[in-house]
Scaffold this active site. Structure first.
Site, PDB file in Angstrom:
ATOM      1  CG  ASP A 137       6.125   2.520  11.441  1.00  0.00           C
ATOM      2  OD1 ASP A 137       5.355   2.345  12.184  1.00  0.00           O
ATOM      3  OD2 ASP A 137       6.506   1.513  10.553  1.00  0.00           O
ATOM      4  CG  ASP A 193       3.006   3.894  -0.678  1.00  0.00           C
ATOM      5  OD1 ASP A 193       2.727   3.178   0.012  1.00  0.00           O
ATOM      6  OD2 ASP A 193       3.632   3.605  -1.585  1.00  0.00           O
ATOM      7  CG  ASP A 253       4.005   9.608  -3.072  1.00  0.00           C
ATOM      8  OD1 ASP A 253       4.064   8.592  -2.217  1.00  0.00           O
ATOM      9  OD2 ASP A 253       4.606   9.493  -4.088  1.00  0.00           O
ATOM     10  CG  ASP A 258       4.940  -4.082  -3.572  1.00  0.00           C
ATOM     11  OD1 ASP A 258       6.012  -4.850  -3.459  1.00  0.00           O
ATOM     12  OD2 ASP A 258       5.030  -3.081  -4.000  1.00  0.00           O
TER      13      ASP A 258
END
Length: 707
Positions: A279, A338, A340, A432
């Site tokens: 994004d 995610d 990281d 989430d």
């Protein structure tokens, strides 16, 4: 004879002065020896004072060891004093250097720092309320100091002897304070203390549940043998098809390591599809991510790059858009990481088999572990909180309730569970938790694997951590408003509804930040100026220290940081309280999403392992399918475009000044000065240290600075 010979031999350099002395009753010497000395001692006076004085009381006295405290002349004693004075001055100068360095840092922060901008009206209102309390505290402190100097003893005397109009005003204030202000503060204090005890009891039950799990060695077990390489043979392959999604947005620092880790998952290539959901609004970052995807695609990995033209809904909108692809219907499970996060190669083999022969299972969540725990004080304190969250909260709720909040990453979902629960919704910033609650209402069960760990990164700057905590505490309250009717109407058992409403939302998401901020940041300073309202020492000392000790048990290496952890948690209560109110009343900042800034760190063993794998991949290209000259040429073109792309200008690291934290720091320090008048020792130290911690955080002296 020995004494006379000694005196005669040294008569040239010494001036002998002897006198007959009466034998003294030396009881210590009698106690330690059977024989006593005979004769009279000789006292020798020296002209040269650089020599020591030695007193001989008998023929064997010369051959005995001399006491350490004896035989020192004036010059030696002076040197000892000088050495001690030098040590004392060195210690004082060391303390002075620390204070001066702190003063210089504060001065630089005030000169070069930028004030925090409040986007929501709630943040400005809270700041103004704190400033009003601060001004009132300063006025009350000046009034009380004046009364103390005049000897009015800060209380209403038995006999009212008015000594002027100022004395009359002071007595009227004391009567009004005792009759009207103190009861209101005491009532609020008792209410907050009751909430504090309820939340502490809940924390104790969670800890006991964790101890029971450890004692009984309870953990999710596989009903069958895990997947092996032999399962690939034959038409009935036991490996299910898994979709892996990596949502990211402007993740320049971490995109490479996350894509690399996911592409090395030990799973059949034809049964694995990786979606890089980018994004990013920066074209240079888009080119970098495209190049990384193309590199792994040429090595035979089934990976695709997706970029939305209409970027709405933040992460939830990104995931929802990816799940609408036609090819997703061919896959049974989806794993989310995610940008990281760096899963180990055996991650899917440790998680996906739990779904087999367990049709009610909707989610398998793995634990986070961190590559930068010891980077600074801020990361160490975050590690304490997150270790307790995973080790205690997630594990206990998973074992005893089969439900917990999805952590948004490092988890594997059954796609059928996502579809039956309504899929990803863009209505909150905690998508989430939203999908987890809706799946729980539909009857799906969750499993938490405490032994399966996924590497990730902690925020290293206070600004990034504060924005993350704001999202994590405003989103649940916003979600609570939206989900409460559905929870009440659901067909779940009553105790499950009570757990979801009272414990999961109210107690752990609303009550905790409310009483923490109100009790320790507002009521405690007020009780110093309204001594009729009492706050017991066990409330501000014993119980918080005990609960901090319980929180730190899952990470015993962090035990030396228990005091900074307690103070920092109270300091963060301002941010959490502000976020909770914003989410509960649906204010502007409740739907604010800021990507957490990352540094792109990796642990040394992981870097070595990654380099070894990539080296093997380059040496043995036959292990990967789809490598061609045209593909390599396309990759080289992408690299040329990356090099030709303009590099972003160097941005100087700046710090921010947080007004609410600074105002509370001065309020607490003012209350600490007021507590000295009442001789309240524990209250004074708590207020002093808490005020200093607010001051350090308000000036951004904790953690790294932001670029």
């Amino acid at each position: 004879m020995l004494k006379k010979h000694f005196a005669t031999k040294n008569s040239k350099s010494l001036k002998l002065g002897s006198k007959i002395m009466v034998p003294s009753l030396d009881f210590p010497r009698w106690w330690g020896k059977e024989s006593t000395s005979r004769g009279n001692p000789v006292v020798v006076t020296m002209e040269n004072r650089n020599y020591s004085v030695l007193e001989i009381n008998g023929p064997d006295e010369v051959f005995r060891p001399v006491d350490k405290d004896r035989g020192k002349n004036a010059k030696q004693f002076t040197w000892v004093l000088l050495l001690k004075a030098h040590k004392a001055i060195g210690f004082v100068s060391w303390i002075g250097n620390i204070v001066w360095s702190l003063f210089v840092s504060i001065k630089k922060r005030l000169i070069f720092g930028t004030l925090e901008t409040e986007k929501s009206g709630k943040g400005r209102i809270l700041y103004r309320v704190i400033v009003v309390f601060l001004v009132m505290a300063l006025a009350f402190l000046a009034f009380e100091l004046m009364a103390h100097l005049k000897g009015w003893h800060l209380h209403i005397p038995q006999s009212l002897e008015i000594r002027g109009w100022l004395h009359s005003v002071y007595f009227s204030w004391l009567e009004f304070r005792a009759g009207y202000i103190a009861p209101a503060i005491q009532g609020l204090t008792n209410f907050c203390v009751a909430l504090f005890l309820i939340q502490s009891a809940d924390r104790m039950l969670l800890c006991l549940g964790c101890f029971w799990i450890k004692f009984k060695k309870i953990k999710p077990k596989l009903k069958e043998v895990p997947l092996k390489s032999d399962d690939l043979e034959g038409p009935g392959c036991n490996y299910p098809k898994v979709l892996v999604q990596i949502p990211m947005c402007n993740e320049r620092e971490v995109y490479e390591q996350s894509i690399s880790a996911v592409c090395q998952l030990d799973w059949p290539k034809e049964r694995l599809l990786i979606q890089v959901l980018d994004d990013s609004d920066d074209e240079s970052i888009q080119w970098l991510i495209k190049g990384e995807v193309s590199k792994w695609n040429q090595r035979g990995v089934n990976i695709i790059y997706r970029h939305r033209l209409v970027r709405t809904g933040y992460k939830a909108g990104n995931l929802k858009s990816a799940m609408n692809c036609d090819y997703v219907k061919d896959y049974e499970f989806v794993a989310i990481f995610d940008a990281d996060f760096q899963p180990s190669p055996d991650y899917l083999k440790l998680t996906v088999p739990h779904f087999k022969d367990n049709p009610e299972l909707g989610l398998v969540q793995a634990r986070w572990c961190f590559v930068n725990t010891d980077e600074n004080l801020l990361t160490r304190l975050q590690n304490i909180n997150l270790c307790f969250h995973f080790e205690v909260e997630q594990q206990v709720n998973g074992v005893f309730l089969n439900f917990f909040g999805f952590n948004g990453t490092a988890g594997v979902w059954r796609i059928k569970a996502l579809e039956e629960s309504g899929g990803w919704l863009e209505r909150t910033t905690v998508e989430d938790m939203d999908i987890a609650v809706r799946a729980h209402l539909c009857g799906w069960k969750f499993i938490f694997l405490n032994d399966v760990k996924v590497l990730c990164e902690l925020p290293e700057s206070y600004e990034a951590y504060k924005k993350q905590q704001h999202r994590w505490h405003s989103g649940p309250m916003h979600l609570f408003r939206l989900c409460l009717p559905a929870i009440i109407r659901s067909k779940m058992k009553f105790w499950k509804k009570a757990n979801l409403i009272l414990l999961f939302f109210l107690l752990r998401k609303l009550i905790l930040p409310f009483y923490s901020f109100t009790l320790f940041c507002i009521i405690l300073p007020l009780t110093m100026f309204v001594p009729e309202a009492e706050l017991s020492m066990w409330v501000i000392c014993y119980v918080p220290v005990f609960m901090s000790f319980m929180n730190i048990l899952p990470s015993l290496r962090s035990f030396p940081f228990i005091v900074p952890y307690l103070l920092f948690e109270n300091t963060m209560s301002v941010t959490k309280f502000n976020a909770m109110v914003s989410g509960l009343f649906k204010l502007g900042s409740s739907y604010e999403w800021v990507v957490t800034k990352k540094a792109g760190r990796s642990s040394e063993p992981d870097l070595l392992e990654l380099e070894e794998r990539e080296t093997k991949a380059m040496i043995h290209p036959q292990l990967y399918r789809g490598t061609s000259d045209s593909g390599l040429s396309e990759l080289s073109k992408l690299k040329e475009q990356q090099e030709a792309a303009p590099k972003p200008p160097h941005v100087k690291k700046l710090n921010k000044i947080y007004k609410k934290e600074l105002a509370l720091a001065f309020l607490l320090l003012t209350a600490a000065v007021r507590s000295l008048l009442s001789a309240q020792g524990v209250h004074f130290y708590f207020l002093l240290f808490q005020g200093v911690s607010f001051l350090l955080v308000g000036l951004d002296l904790i953690g790294e600075q932001m670029s």
